[in-house]
Write an enzyme that holds these catalytic residues in place. Structure first.
Site, PDB file in Angstrom:
ATOM      1  N   CYS A   1       0.831  -1.205   0.000  1.00  0.00           N
ATOM      2  CA  CYS A   1       0.000   0.000   0.000  1.00  0.00           C
ATOM      3  C   CYS A   1       0.868   1.258   0.000  1.00  0.00           C
ATOM      4  O   CYS A   1       1.474   1.574  -1.003  1.00  0.00           O
ATOM      5  CB  CYS A   1      -0.991  -0.048   1.154  1.00  0.00           C
TER       6      CYS A   1
ATOM      7  N   HIS B   1      -3.174  -5.127   1.063  1.00  0.00           N
ATOM      8  CA  HIS B   1      -2.631  -5.542   2.359  1.00  0.00           C
ATOM      9  C   HIS B   1      -2.728  -7.064   2.514  1.00  0.00           C
ATOM     10  O   HIS B   1      -3.712  -7.565   3.054  1.00  0.00           O
ATOM     11  CB  HIS B   1      -3.399  -4.865   3.496  1.00  0.00           C
TER      12      HIS B   1
ATOM     13  N   GLU C   1      -1.340  -8.885   4.607  1.00  0.00           N
ATOM     14  CA  GLU C   1      -1.305  -9.257   6.029  1.00  0.00           C
ATOM     15  C   GLU C   1      -2.695  -9.269   6.663  1.00  0.00           C
ATOM     16  O   GLU C   1      -2.849  -9.746   7.792  1.00  0.00           O
ATOM     17  CB  GLU C   1      -0.375  -8.309   6.803  1.00  0.00           C
TER      18      GLU C   1
END
Length: 196
Positions: free
Chosen positions: A28, A150, A152
């Site tokens: 990002c 993202h 994660e």
């Protein structure tokens, strides 16, 4: 991120780290920070580390309220491996006020794209995208891995596994040996898909 790096005099050390050849993964805002060129910035722009030969458009997908999970198509380069599970449907990834990659130079591999909606296609066309109907959202240039989303925030470990493979290969290269087999035996890597 850029303001903190500049305030703490970290821009030059971070640029040196990127140039060192050690693996770097930007997600990002990290994609923006690693890019050579950025469009859609506020007046005055921001400090960039550089290292990724790409043009990135800041906040391409809209404001915070436009954040969403989107289906993303990954290349075989990302999903190949003994513990990554892949099927025919696109992987879902989380985009939060995300940038997008408008173009890449030679030496940058496109690893992930998504299908643009009408608004996104118009913005991509305005900013010189060579294929405005397919938005680039994941790339790799040597030691630099970058995504607009993202990874994660999902249970899918495909991107983490890809980055770990880069780390193992880099370490083996610096030590003059072959990558250790243990790096490819992690049973968790890619075992779960993104939440739907």
């Amino acid at each position: 991120m850029a303001i903190v790096a500049r305030t703490l005099d970290l821009v030059e050390p971070l640029q040196d780290f990127v140039k060192s050849g050690r693996p770097v993964f930007g997600t990002c805002a990290g994609l923006i920070f690693l890019s050579e060129h950025v469009t859609g910035q506020k007046k005055g722009g921001q400090s960039l580390l550089g290292g990724l030969k790409a043009v990135v458009h800041r906040n391409f997908f809209g404001r915070q309220v436009d954040s969403a999970e989107r289906p993303v198509n990954l290349t075989d380069e990302v999903v190949a491996g003994p513990h990554r599970q892949v099927d025919d449907e696109p992987f879902r990834h989380v985009f939060i006020r995300a940038p997008a990659i408008m173009s890449v130079e030679e030496g940058v591999s496109v690893l992930a794209t998504l299908t643009a909606n009408a608004r996104e296609e118009e913005i991509a066309r305005e900013h010189g995208s060579s294929n405005p109907s397919r938005i680039i959202v994941g790339v790799q240039q040597g030691n630099v891995l970058a995504t607009a989303f993202h990874p994660e925030l999902t249970d899918d470990l495909t991107w983490h596994g890809h980055f770990m493979d880069m780390v193992v290969e880099s370490k083996a290269g610096r030590q003059g040996g072959a990558p250790k087999q243990a790096a490819k035996s992690s049973p968790a890597r890619g075992a779960k898909r993104a939440r739907k």
